[in-house]
Design an enzyme around this catalytic site. Sequence first.
Site, short mmCIF file in Angstrom:
data_model
loop_
_atom_site.label_atom_id
_atom_site.label_comp_id
_atom_site.label_asym_id
_atom_site.label_seq_id
_atom_site.Cartn_x
_atom_site.Cartn_y
_atom_site.Cartn_z
N LYS A 50 0.84 -1.20 0.00
CA LYS A 50 0.00 0.00 0.00
C LYS A 50 0.87 1.25 0.00
CE LYS A 50 -2.05 2.90 2.67
NZ LYS A 50 -2.05 4.08 1.78
N GLU B 153 9.56 1.72 10.64
CA GLU B 153 10.62 2.69 10.36
C GLU B 153 9.95 4.05 10.41
OE1 GLU B 153 12.85 5.02 9.31
OE2 GLU B 153 13.18 4.32 7.25
N CYS C 116 13.63 10.79 6.62
CA CYS C 116 13.61 10.36 8.02
C CYS C 116 15.01 10.47 8.63
CB CYS C 116 13.09 8.95 8.14
SG CYS C 116 14.02 7.77 7.19
N GLU D 246 9.93 16.47 14.50
CA GLU D 246 10.40 16.20 13.14
C GLU D 246 9.63 17.12 12.20
OE1 GLU D 246 9.23 12.46 11.26
OE2 GLU D 246 11.23 12.33 10.40
O1 TXE Z 1 2.45 9.91 7.15
P1 TXE Z 1 1.55 8.71 7.56
P2 TXE Z 1 1.98 11.38 6.87
C1 TXE Z 1 6.63 11.63 9.17
C2 TXE Z 1 6.87 13.09 8.87
C3 TXE Z 1 5.55 13.53 8.36
C4 TXE Z 1 4.64 12.75 9.27
C5 TXE Z 1 3.26 12.54 8.78
O2 TXE Z 1 7.19 13.78 10.04
O3 TXE Z 1 5.35 14.91 8.46
O4 TXE Z 1 5.27 11.51 9.39
O5 TXE Z 1 3.24 12.13 7.43
C6 TXE Z 1 -0.58 5.00 5.80
N1 TXE Z 1 -3.32 2.11 9.04
N2 TXE Z 1 7.02 10.76 8.09
O6 TXE Z 1 0.82 11.80 7.67
O7 TXE Z 1 0.15 9.11 7.81
C7 TXE Z 1 -0.70 6.14 4.81
O8 TXE Z 1 -1.80 5.94 3.96
C8 TXE Z 1 -2.45 1.76 8.08
C9 TXE Z 1 8.25 10.07 8.29
O9 TXE Z 1 1.81 11.49 5.43
O10 TXE Z 1 2.26 7.96 8.59
C10 TXE Z 1 0.66 6.03 4.13
O11 TXE Z 1 0.66 4.97 3.19
N3 TXE Z 1 -1.81 2.64 7.30
C11 TXE Z 1 8.58 9.14 7.23
C12 TXE Z 1 1.59 5.68 5.29
O12 TXE Z 1 0.74 5.15 6.30
C13 TXE Z 1 -2.03 3.94 7.52
C14 TXE Z 1 7.88 9.09 5.99
C15 TXE Z 1 2.38 6.86 5.84
O13 TXE Z 1 1.50 7.88 6.18
C16 TXE Z 1 -2.91 4.38 8.53
C17 TXE Z 1 6.62 9.79 5.95
C18 TXE Z 1 -3.56 3.40 9.30
N4 TXE Z 1 -4.41 3.71 10.29
C19 TXE Z 1 6.24 10.59 6.99
N5 TXE Z 1 -2.92 5.73 8.52
C20 TXE Z 1 9.84 8.39 7.26
N6 TXE Z 1 10.10 7.66 8.34
O14 TXE Z 1 10.59 8.42 6.29
C21 TXE Z 1 -2.06 6.13 7.54
N7 TXE Z 1 -1.54 5.04 6.92
#
Ligand code: TXE
Length: 502
Positions: free
Chosen positions: A185, A261, A295, A394
């Site tokens: 996904k 991660e 990250c 972050e």
């Molecule tokens: O990420 P989300 P967001 C950090 C960064 C960013 C913050 C939020 O600080 O500003 O996270 O980003 C899926 N069950 N990073 O809100 O929501 C979602 O659809 C299952 C760090 O965009 O965590 C997407 O595919 N899946 C980072 C994925 O999770 C779910 C990279 C990431 O989205 C879900 C990105 C649920 N309940 C953001 N809710 C890194 N470590 O590199 C959401 N998703």
Amino acid sequence: MKHVREQFIAAPIHVTGYVDGAFAAADGADIPVTDPATGKQVAILHESDADTVDRAVRAARRAITSGPWAGASVAARQKALIAVHDAILENADELAALETLNTGIPYSQTRNIHIPRAAHNFKFFAEFINQDGGEVFTQEPGYMSLVTYEPIGVTALIGPWNMPLGLTAMKMAGALAFGNSCVVKPSELTPLTLYRLFEIIDRKGIFPKGVVNLVNGNGAVTGNALSAHPDIDMVSFTGGTETGARILSALAKGIKGGAMELGGKSASIVFDDADFDRALDGALLGSFMNNGQMCLAGSRLFVHESFADRFLEAFTRRVKALKVGDPFDPATEIGPMINRAQMDRVIRYAESGLGEGATLLAGGRAHDGLKDGFFIEPTAMLATSNALSICQDEIFAPFATIQTFRDEDDVVARANDSRFGLVGYLWTQNLERALRVAAGIKTGTVLINTPIMRDLRTGFGGIRQSGIGREGAKGSRAMFTEMKSTIIALEAPKMPKLGAGA
Ligand code: TXE
């Protein structure tokens, strides 16, 4: 490659899921997919609902219980992985253009770094499984013990938006190499490259039906249906810390594990014996590559006070000189933020930093960039304390904070004063200091005199709220296999005979 933008704006493509060897019908809710450089729609994502997710999981289960992937030989898995590697490289120009269109990451970085790395993951794991084996123990007389690693089963691979193909390709390559099937996904913000990769995989007929499946949609609908599905065996997730916690609680209901991660706020410490120019170049790349949306960004800088003035002056000059603009322009170093919400959030952090007493060295405002795009000025702030929100949260943007220090113990304590623990960067030419401080830094990885280096042979991942598990050779094996112990008696065991007195 800029023509890709015009082409997709003129005719947005329809993105669906891919289940059991066929693209799913476009039946879910419609979600617009946007080019962050222009704010224009470039694709329509048809959300995979719980029913589509269920079909994908059932197809993935069938693929590992019957059919050619169940017990597939090392050679068969290697052949498939190398075919994906080759397919990514053959289509690298287009995949890089789609990644740039969808994320705003400069094309120079997607084409030269991210897409080749996405391909490399498949080659790496193809080679790793050729060498990898179990273990045999014969120390206990009369016994032989075997440790083998069996596929964990149906893997759910949930990816982020900041390096969509590269980070999810690493999960796919590991999961498939160890004999599993997967349901992938992507982030609903950036589904284009993974969708295109599935089209290529389908056209080339690389995997038997059901081995690789794709579902697309919002976290609350598609992501939740996948991570809460009773028949998945694990989730490998990269994304935000709060989402990671939500997924872990869904997994806890089934007593299942997940590899997480998550975020970071990595310290980058420039000691007084550092190579000044190398540390300066490294600090800039470590904070501003990938539009700062990494990250592992080393964007919480600590600079020794003996040359802090000189460093601040040079760093600020270079930050102000960063070229912000169209990510398809070869001269561009910083593209747009992923969306308006993220852009507004960055500006709010600059304001809160000022309110808390930090000094603005550069940026902190929206940038003209392209019309209607989500651009901000690369930002640097001098912070008076590590407790400020700009040093603790972050920000995930081209945004660096700088603090000064005098004493080694004090800077190690401040570097560790974080709820995250992903990477620590050290800049010093003193070997003893480098190893002493590396041992004291509480992170999953320490990088010495280099920015943003990944080595798949080692493990990458974080401690504390940066996550659970390590991605890389043996770390991915731990994540995607079940360790089984088989103990064999080589002679009649010398054990009490119960009931023998009758
Ligand atoms: O990420 P989300 P967001 C950090 C960064 C960013 C913050 C939020 O600080 O500003 O996270 O980003 C899926 N069950 N990073 O809100 O929501 C979602 O659809 C299952 C760090 O965009 O965590 C997407 O595919 N899946 C980072 C994925 O999770 C779910 C990279 C990431 O989205 C879900 C990105 C649920 N309940 C953001 N809710 C890194 N470590 O590199 C959401 N998703």
